[in-house]
Design a protein around this motif. Structure first.
Motif, PDB file in Angstrom:
ATOM      1  N   THR A  74       8.211  21.258   9.560  1.00  0.00           N
ATOM      2  CA  THR A  74       7.008  21.293  10.001  1.00  0.00           C
ATOM      3  C   THR A  74       6.313  19.789   9.732  1.00  0.00           C
ATOM      4  OG1 THR A  74       6.575  23.567   9.291  1.00  0.00           O
ATOM      5  CG2 THR A  74       4.691  22.350   9.406  1.00  0.00           C
ATOM      6  N   PHE A  75       5.882  19.206  10.795  1.00  0.00           N
ATOM      7  CA  PHE A  75       5.431  17.820  10.548  1.00  0.00           C
ATOM      8  C   PHE A  75       3.815  17.621  10.193  1.00  0.00           C
ATOM      9  CE2 PHE A  75       8.675  15.100  12.142  1.00  0.00           C
ATOM     10  CZ  PHE A  75       9.640  16.038  12.654  1.00  0.00           C
ATOM     11  N   GLY A  76       3.512  16.659   9.650  1.00  0.00           N
ATOM     12  CA  GLY A  76       2.375  16.116   9.416  1.00  0.00           C
ATOM     13  C   GLY A  76       1.853  15.417  10.665  1.00  0.00           C
ATOM     14  N   GLN A  77       0.280  15.037  10.669  1.00  0.00           N
ATOM     15  CA  GLN A  77      -0.322  14.592  11.733  1.00  0.00           C
ATOM     16  C   GLN A  77       0.434  12.733  12.204  1.00  0.00           C
ATOM     17  OE1 GLN A  77      -0.971  17.165  13.875  1.00  0.00           O
ATOM     18  NE2 GLN A  77      -2.681  16.059  14.178  1.00  0.00           N
ATOM     19  N   GLY A  78       0.767  12.508  10.855  1.00  0.00           N
ATOM     20  CA  GLY A  78       1.257  10.973  10.833  1.00  0.00           C
ATOM     21  C   GLY A  78       0.270  10.130  10.381  1.00  0.00           C
ATOM     22  N   THR A  79       0.665   9.018   9.818  1.00  0.00           N
ATOM     23  CA  THR A  79      -0.218   7.717   9.555  1.00  0.00           C
ATOM     24  C   THR A  79       0.222   6.542  10.441  1.00  0.00           C
ATOM     25  OG1 THR A  79      -0.516   8.461   7.183  1.00  0.00           O
ATOM     26  CG2 THR A  79      -0.926   6.017   7.826  1.00  0.00           C
ATOM     27  N   SER A 117       0.675  -1.081   0.044  1.00  0.00           N
ATOM     28  CA  SER A 117       0.048  -0.068  -0.015  1.00  0.00           C
ATOM     29  C   SER A 117       0.920   1.272   0.002  1.00  0.00           C
ATOM     30  CB  SER A 117      -0.947  -0.108   1.170  1.00  0.00           C
ATOM     31  OG  SER A 117      -1.891   1.067   1.189  1.00  0.00           O
ATOM     32  N   SER A 118       0.206   2.362  -0.011  1.00  0.00           N
ATOM     33  CA  SER A 118       1.020   3.695  -0.001  1.00  0.00           C
ATOM     34  C   SER A 118       0.219   4.533   0.989  1.00  0.00           C
ATOM     35  CB  SER A 118       0.793   4.203  -1.346  1.00  0.00           C
ATOM     36  OG  SER A 118       1.499   3.561  -2.176  1.00  0.00           O
ATOM     37  N   LEU A 119       1.236   5.393   1.748  1.00  0.00           N
ATOM     38  CA  LEU A 119       0.787   6.649   2.653  1.00  0.00           C
ATOM     39  C   LEU A 119       1.262   7.904   1.688  1.00  0.00           C
ATOM     40  CD1 LEU A 119       1.514   4.049   4.363  1.00  0.00           C
ATOM     41  CD2 LEU A 119       2.426   5.591   5.825  1.00  0.00           C
ATOM     42  N   ASN A 120       0.082   8.916   1.882  1.00  0.00           N
ATOM     43  CA  ASN A 120       0.393  10.190   1.285  1.00  0.00           C
ATOM     44  C   ASN A 120       0.604  11.205   2.052  1.00  0.00           C
ATOM     45  OD1 ASN A 120      -1.404  12.569   0.290  1.00  0.00           O
ATOM     46  ND2 ASN A 120      -0.461  11.872  -1.279  1.00  0.00           N
ATOM     47  N   CYS A 121       1.552  12.231   1.433  1.00  0.00           N
ATOM     48  CA  CYS A 121       1.773  13.491   2.477  1.00  0.00           C
ATOM     49  C   CYS A 121       1.520  14.675   1.298  1.00  0.00           C
ATOM     50  CB  CYS A 121       3.178  13.333   2.767  1.00  0.00           C
ATOM     51  SG  CYS A 121       3.980  14.873   3.522  1.00  0.00           S
ATOM     52  N   SER A 122       0.625  15.293   1.677  1.00  0.00           N
ATOM     53  CA  SER A 122       0.432  16.486   0.786  1.00  0.00           C
ATOM     54  C   SER A 122       0.976  17.803   1.565  1.00  0.00           C
ATOM     55  CB  SER A 122      -1.164  16.710   0.443  1.00  0.00           C
ATOM     56  OG  SER A 122      -1.564  15.814  -0.041  1.00  0.00           O
ATOM     57  N   TYR A 123       1.462  18.662   0.640  1.00  0.00           N
ATOM     58  CA  TYR A 123       2.127  19.733   1.512  1.00  0.00           C
ATOM     59  C   TYR A 123       1.974  21.208   0.611  1.00  0.00           C
ATOM     60  CZ  TYR A 123       6.043  19.138  -1.985  1.00  0.00           C
ATOM     61  OH  TYR A 123       6.637  19.038  -3.408  1.00  0.00           O
ATOM     62  N   THR A 179       4.030   4.698  13.587  1.00  0.00           N
ATOM     63  CA  THR A 179       3.423   5.963  12.874  1.00  0.00           C
ATOM     64  C   THR A 179       4.572   6.565  12.001  1.00  0.00           C
ATOM     65  OG1 THR A 179       2.080   6.280  14.751  1.00  0.00           O
ATOM     66  CG2 THR A 179       2.751   8.254  13.434  1.00  0.00           C
ATOM     67  N   TYR A 180       4.260   6.784  10.759  1.00  0.00           N
ATOM     68  CA  TYR A 180       5.039   7.279   9.695  1.00  0.00           C
ATOM     69  C   TYR A 180       4.816   8.904   9.644  1.00  0.00           C
ATOM     70  CZ  TYR A 180       6.347   2.797   8.920  1.00  0.00           C
ATOM     71  OH  TYR A 180       7.039   1.371   8.971  1.00  0.00           O
ATOM     72  N   LEU A 181       5.821   9.536   9.970  1.00  0.00           N
ATOM     73  CA  LEU A 181       5.513  10.970   9.839  1.00  0.00           C
ATOM     74  C   LEU A 181       6.380  11.603   8.769  1.00  0.00           C
ATOM     75  CD1 LEU A 181       6.454  11.379  13.673  1.00  0.00           C
ATOM     76  CD2 LEU A 181       4.211  12.070  12.696  1.00  0.00           C
ATOM     77  N   CYS A 182       5.773  12.624   7.992  1.00  0.00           N
ATOM     78  CA  CYS A 182       6.238  13.371   6.845  1.00  0.00           C
ATOM     79  C   CYS A 182       6.578  14.844   7.617  1.00  0.00           C
ATOM     80  CB  CYS A 182       5.082  13.342   5.870  1.00  0.00           C
ATOM     81  SG  CYS A 182       5.260  14.499   4.590  1.00  0.00           S
ATOM     82  N   ALA A 183       7.571  15.575   6.999  1.00  0.00           N
ATOM     83  CA  ALA A 183       7.736  16.869   7.428  1.00  0.00           C
ATOM     84  C   ALA A 183       8.316  17.419   6.124  1.00  0.00           C
ATOM     85  CB  ALA A 183       8.775  16.799   8.664  1.00  0.00           C
ATOM     86  N   VAL A 184       8.262  18.848   6.117  1.00  0.00           N
ATOM     87  CA  VAL A 184       8.845  19.963   5.210  1.00  0.00           C
ATOM     88  C   VAL A 184       9.642  20.614   5.847  1.00  0.00           C
ATOM     89  CG1 VAL A 184       6.885  19.239   3.503  1.00  0.00           C
ATOM     90  CG2 VAL A 184       6.862  21.494   5.180  1.00  0.00           C
ATOM     91  N   GLN A 185      10.872  20.933   4.761  1.00  0.00           N
ATOM     92  CA  GLN A 185      11.700  22.302   5.278  1.00  0.00           C
ATOM     93  C   GLN A 185      11.678  23.249   4.272  1.00  0.00           C
ATOM     94  OE1 GLN A 185      16.172  21.420   5.328  1.00  0.00           O
ATOM     95  NE2 GLN A 185      15.814  21.268   7.432  1.00  0.00           N
ATOM     96  N   GLU A 186      11.328  24.402   4.949  1.00  0.00           N
ATOM     97  CA  GLU A 186      11.200  25.427   3.756  1.00  0.00           C
ATOM     98  C   GLU A 186      12.504  26.305   3.490  1.00  0.00           C
ATOM     99  OE1 GLU A 186       8.175  29.511   3.142  1.00  0.00           O
ATOM    100  OE2 GLU A 186       8.329  28.461   5.183  1.00  0.00           O
ATOM    101  N   LEU A 189      11.911  17.403   2.019  1.00  0.00           N
ATOM    102  CA  LEU A 189      10.592  16.746   2.619  1.00  0.00           C
ATOM    103  C   LEU A 189      11.367  15.585   3.232  1.00  0.00           C
ATOM    104  CD1 LEU A 189       7.091  16.347   1.042  1.00  0.00           C
ATOM    105  CD2 LEU A 189       8.433  14.033   1.946  1.00  0.00           C
ATOM    106  N   PHE A 190      11.111  15.067   4.406  1.00  0.00           N
ATOM    107  CA  PHE A 190      11.629  14.129   5.226  1.00  0.00           C
ATOM    108  C   PHE A 190      10.509  13.252   5.465  1.00  0.00           C
ATOM    109  CE2 PHE A 190      15.536  16.565   5.933  1.00  0.00           C
ATOM    110  CZ  PHE A 190      15.149  17.836   5.630  1.00  0.00           C
ATOM    111  N   TRP A 191      10.916  12.080   5.689  1.00  0.00           N
ATOM    112  CA  TRP A 191      10.063  10.922   6.220  1.00  0.00           C
ATOM    113  C   TRP A 191      10.880  10.211   7.562  1.00  0.00           C
ATOM    114  CZ3 TRP A 191       5.113   9.526   4.994  1.00  0.00           C
ATOM    115  CH2 TRP A 191       4.582  10.000   3.776  1.00  0.00           C
ATOM    116  N   TYR A 192       9.961   9.951   8.636  1.00  0.00           N
ATOM    117  CA  TYR A 192      10.398   9.576   9.822  1.00  0.00           C
ATOM    118  C   TYR A 192       9.385   8.521  10.143  1.00  0.00           C
ATOM    119  CZ  TYR A 192      13.446  13.472  10.642  1.00  0.00           C
ATOM    120  OH  TYR A 192      14.630  14.339  10.398  1.00  0.00           O
ATOM    121  N   ARG A 193      10.028   7.357  10.689  1.00  0.00           N
ATOM    122  CA  ARG A 193       9.151   6.267  11.483  1.00  0.00           C
ATOM    123  C   ARG A 193       9.194   6.561  13.108  1.00  0.00           C
ATOM    124  NH1 ARG A 193       9.237   0.017  11.175  1.00  0.00           N
ATOM    125  NH2 ARG A 193       8.771  -0.487  13.468  1.00  0.00           N
ATOM    126  N   GLN A 194       8.023   6.495  13.584  1.00  0.00           N
ATOM    127  CA  GLN A 194       8.188   6.606  15.113  1.00  0.00           C
ATOM    128  C   GLN A 194       7.266   5.431  15.809  1.00  0.00           C
ATOM    129  OE1 GLN A 194       6.096  10.396  16.669  1.00  0.00           O
ATOM    130  NE2 GLN A 194       7.594  10.131  18.508  1.00  0.00           N
TER     131      GLN A 194
END
Lengths: 113, 111
Positions: free
Chosen positions: A102-107, A19-25, A85-92, A33-38
């Motif tokens: 800036t992090f998303g809420q996570g999946t 499957s796939s997880l989505n991160c819209s920014y 939980t998989y977190l997506c974050a962006v750096q401007e 754009l960074f992906w983290y696992r928590q």
């Protein structure tokens, strides 16, 4: 203001079900754009950085891709140990911050055996 | 192994009793960050340092302060903790504009 939205909020898969997880920014200029696992009760663990549209990175069963508006984290043949939980974050680009994320809420991903 | 260390891992304090959380790193990174993460929420940046240069987020409560006495150490002081300050506090480090590496976190409970 930067906005990061992840979907779905929770995903339950059977072992081996890809499957796939989505991160819209929304960001004025994307530096990265960074992906983290928590895991529960732990700090986030770095997975990938993507810098430009079309870029892809892979690690074991995970593959991250980036377009101008979103990123996907594809999970191929997941195992129960991929549950986290998989977190997506962006750096401007620009501004006065030094690499602020800036992090998303996570999946929340649960993989059942 | 190079790492980010946070102490203590669990901290219990009483309402209004000052508390200090510590973070140390062996990565020799020039940027250090403090995040607050409440249950099922995204990490929220409180402040960060680039070397000695301090950046405070606009919505970080005045109750929260930070110190970075040297490259390796950073402290988070909560002067008068309220019930709403109960959370996981995460320290992270990075080279400028690179990926951030997080410590294990300190779970703060306020009674």
């Amino acid at each position: 203001e930067d906005q990061v939205t992840q979907s779905p909020e929770a995903l339950r898969l059977q072992e081996g079900e890809s499957s796939s997880l989505n991160c819209s920014y929304t960001v004025s200029g994307l530096r990265g754009l960074f992906w983290y696992r928590q895991d529960p009760g732990k700090g986030p663990e770095f997975l990938f950085t993507l810098y430009s549209a079309g870029e892809e990175k892979e690690k074991e069963r995970l593959k991250a891709t980036l377009t101008k508006k979103e990123s996907f984290l594809h999970i191929t043949a997941p195992k129960p140990e991929d549950s986290a939980t998989y977190l997506c974050a962006v750096q401007e680009v620009g501004g006065t911050s030094y690499g602020k994320l800036t992090f998303g809420q996570g999946t929340i991903l649960t993989v059942h055996p | 192994d190079a790492m980010v260390i946070q102490n203590p891992r669990y901290q219990v304090t009483q309402f209004g009793k000052p508390v200090t959380l510590s973070c140390s790193q062996t990565l020799n990174h020039n940027v250090m960050y403090w995040y607050q993460q409440k249950s099922s929420q995204a990490p929220k940046l409180l402040f960060h340092y680039y070397d000695k240069d301090f950046n405070n987020e606009a919505d970080t409560p005045d109750n929260f302060q930070s110190r970075r006495p040297n490259t390796s150490f950073c402290f988070l002081d909560i002067r008068s903790p309220g019930l709403g300050d109960a959370a996981m506090y995460l320290c992270a480090t990075s080279r400028l504009f690179n990926e951030q590496f997080f410590g294990p976190g300190t779970r703060l409970t306020v009674l």
